[in-house]
Write a protein that holds these residues in place. Structure first.
Motif, PDB file in Angstrom:
ATOM      1  N   ARG A   1       0.820  -1.212   0.000  1.00 32.44           N
ATOM      2  CA  ARG A   1       0.000   0.000   0.000  1.00 32.44           C
ATOM      3  C   ARG A   1       0.854   1.263   0.000  1.00 32.44           C
ATOM      4  O   ARG A   1       0.726   2.154   0.829  1.00 32.44           O
TER       5      ARG A   1
ATOM      6  N   ARG B   1       3.005   2.055   3.343  1.00 31.29           N
ATOM      7  CA  ARG B   1       2.409   2.108   4.674  1.00 31.29           C
ATOM      8  C   ARG B   1       2.486   0.748   5.344  1.00 31.29           C
ATOM      9  O   ARG B   1       2.145  -0.275   4.757  1.00 31.29           O
TER      10      ARG B   1
ATOM     11  N   ALA C   1       0.856  -1.323   7.910  1.00 31.35           N
ATOM     12  CA  ALA C   1      -0.371  -1.383   8.702  1.00 31.35           C
ATOM     13  C   ALA C   1      -0.113  -1.917  10.101  1.00 31.35           C
ATOM     14  O   ALA C   1      -0.811  -1.552  11.050  1.00 31.35           O
TER      15      ALA C   1
ATOM     16  N   ASP D   1       0.171   0.702  12.678  1.00 33.06           N
ATOM     17  CA  ASP D   1      -1.100   1.254  13.151  1.00 33.06           C
ATOM     18  C   ASP D   1      -1.663   0.413  14.284  1.00 33.06           C
ATOM     19  O   ASP D   1      -2.168   0.927  15.281  1.00 33.06           O
TER      20      ASP D   1
ATOM     21  N   GLN E   1      -1.957  -6.735   6.607  1.00 29.20           N
ATOM     22  CA  GLN E   1      -2.553  -5.574   5.948  1.00 29.20           C
ATOM     23  C   GLN E   1      -4.061  -5.527   6.180  1.00 29.20           C
ATOM     24  O   GLN E   1      -4.829  -5.165   5.299  1.00 29.20           O
TER      25      GLN E   1
ATOM     26  N   ARG F   1      -7.473  -4.134   7.009  1.00 30.17           N
ATOM     27  CA  ARG F   1      -7.953  -2.762   6.827  1.00 30.17           C
ATOM     28  C   ARG F   1      -8.335  -2.097   8.152  1.00 30.17           C
ATOM     29  O   ARG F   1      -8.186  -0.897   8.311  1.00 30.17           O
TER      30      ARG F   1
ATOM     31  N   THR G   1      -5.669   0.216   9.926  1.00 34.11           N
ATOM     32  CA  THR G   1      -5.532   1.616   9.517  1.00 34.11           C
ATOM     33  C   THR G   1      -6.600   2.473  10.189  1.00 34.11           C
ATOM     34  O   THR G   1      -6.322   3.585  10.644  1.00 34.11           O
TER      35      THR G   1
ATOM     36  N   GLY H   1      -5.594   2.812  13.792  1.00 33.10           N
ATOM     37  CA  GLY H   1      -4.476   3.737  13.927  1.00 33.10           C
ATOM     38  C   GLY H   1      -4.911   5.188  13.894  1.00 33.10           C
ATOM     39  O   GLY H   1      -4.313   6.040  14.566  1.00 33.10           O
ATOM     40  N   ALA H   2      -5.964   5.483  13.120  1.00 32.76           N
ATOM     41  CA  ALA H   2      -6.463   6.863  13.048  1.00 32.76           C
ATOM     42  C   ALA H   2      -7.064   7.321  14.373  1.00 32.76           C
ATOM     43  O   ALA H   2      -7.146   8.526  14.639  1.00 32.76           O
TER      44      ALA H   2
ATOM     45  N   PRO I   1       2.407   6.367   9.119  1.00 29.35           N
ATOM     46  CA  PRO I   1       1.116   6.455   9.826  1.00 29.35           C
ATOM     47  C   PRO I   1       1.123   7.362  11.016  1.00 29.35           C
ATOM     48  O   PRO I   1       0.098   7.556  11.625  1.00 29.35           O
TER      49      PRO I   1
END
Length: 419
Positions: free
Chosen positions: A19, A22, A24, A27, A296, A298, A301, A304-305, A418
């Motif tokens: 990706r 990145r 993951a 994250d 990876q 999803r 991510t 992590g945000a 990230p």
């Protein structure tokens, strides 16, 4: 053979993560570190010299009994945070000019931070169950994120780590300004490590301010481990990581003693904290060696945000909510589950309604400002090197002379991080 790696022109590096670069797995590790700190403050903190300054108003071991002892060590999530920060800052700054580096740090840190400062102030003003609000001028100073340097207290105690991060960014901006390369990062790590050791013995205020002898080893380890990830392992890089680990262990032992004093629990051993710090090093070393490149998922991510808003919001506001629930008869474990879930939801709302709308606007404004600055004062061109005079032999560098000459032939590339 040079200790600095050489690569074929056009080579893209030893490893590529999926990706667009990145990782993951980082994250996932960041949200894990944040939750460690959350549970330390909710389950393991409280008692000792100031039992009222906690979620429960009494020693944590009286509320959670045996569970409070393991939670007393979960502050080490900060250690994992700092190592990840060194890794990611090195990754995300590669090939970037210093203006872009500064812009990326500002738009990443400030929108959620501004909101957290104002929201936390509002909560502790309306419900001063645990914390008292700061005077308005001190709240304004907190909005700069430089308030600790002015001797002004934090709106929320967890902001102390941001002050450490800012000083790290300030120092690393020098490397970015010169251009991020393998040899410059190695030199930076070496100089910063020595400066930290010297500052710890000399106690020079200015040197202590920049050297950050207590936590600099974590950032240095992260920088070195990113070089391992990018170029592959060697003895020099693992030597830097090993020295950093020793310094980090010394810090961990001292900090755990401080935590034990605050908790009024001198009987707590320090080895579990040392073990968790060591595990943090080992995990990021595994990431550097590519062991987590296939992870990876999803949802990592997305998780992590939430990390940064969760860290900013969880302590003062979380303690206030826990105290209110506890005083109204809610069982402690139920209160922890409810408040932690609420903090995660609040973190998502901050990410969705604050960070996403404000970040592009702030990025646009800063981009224009940097472009105007560059246009107003163009850098002078460097004079061309003079040709050798007739009859004067040019210097010839022999292979043995270049064996220890740092050289970075890896082409710069932007790898978004990230952090």
């Amino acid at each position: 053979m040079s200790i600095f790696p050489r690569q074929r022109p056009g080579s893209s590096g030893r490893r590529k993560s999926a990706r667009g670069g990145r990782l993951a797995v980082l994250d996932g590790l960041r949200i894990l570190a944040a939750l460690m700190v959350v549970f330390h403050h909710y389950i393991g903190y409280g008692g000792g010299t100031k039992p009222e300054i906690s979620a429960w108003g009494k020693p944590a071991e009286q509320v959670f009994h045996r569970a409070s002892a393991p939670a007393a060590y979960l502050w080490t999530g900060i250690c994992l945070f700092f190592v990840i920060s060194g890794f990611v800052i090195c990754m995300s700054s590669w090939g970037r000019p210093v203006g872009d580096f500064v812009r990326s740090r500002v738009i990443r840190l400030y929108p959620a931070y501004w909101f957290a400062v104002l929201l936390t102030t509002a909560v502790v003003t309306m419900w001063p169950l645990v914390r008292q609000p700061l005077p308005s001028e001190q709240v304004l100073a907190n909005l700069t994120m430089f308030h600790v340097g002015l001797g002004i207290p934090n709106v929320d105690a967890v902001y102390w780590t941001l002050w450490a991060e800012l000083r790290f960014y300030l120092l690393f901006a020098i490397v970015v300004w010169r251009g991020v390369t393998y040899r410059r990062i190695v030199a930076f790590c070496s100089i910063w490590t020595v400066a930290g050791i010297v500052s710890a013995s000399t106690k020079w205020p200015v040197l202590e301010f920049f050297a950050m002898s207590d936590v600099s080893s974590f950032f240095v380890a992260g920088l070195a481990l990113y070089l391992v990830h990018r170029y592959g392992p060697n003895l020099m890089l693992f030597g830097i990581v090993g020295i950093s680990w020793i310094l980090s262990v010394l810090y961990t032992i001292q900090h755990q003693h401080d935590v034990n004093t605050v908790l009024g629990r001198p009987e707590l051993a320090t080895w579990p904290a040392v073990l968790l710090t060591t595990v943090s090093y080992l995990v990021i070393t595994g990431v550097a060696l590519g062991w987590g490149s296939r992870i990876q998922w999803r949802w990592l991510t997305f998780a992590g945000a939430l990390t940064y808003p969760l860290y900013l919001l969880h302590e003062a506001m979380g303690w206030t909510a826990l105290r209110a629930l506890y005083d109204h008869g809610t069982k402690p474990w139920t209160a922890v589950a409810v408040v932690t879930t609420g903090m995660l939801v609040a973190s998502w709302l901050v990410h969705r309604l604050v960070e996403k709308p404000l970040t592009p606007r702030l990025k646009t404004g800063m981009t224009r400002s940097i472009a105007q600055l560059r246009a107003a004062e163009p850098l002078p061109a460097r004079p061309a090197a003079p040709a050798p005079a007739p009859g004067v032999l040019e210097t010839v560098t022999t292979p043995w002379a270049t064996a220890f000459t740092p050289r970075d032939t890896h082409p710069p590339q932007h790898t978004p991080g990230p952090h």
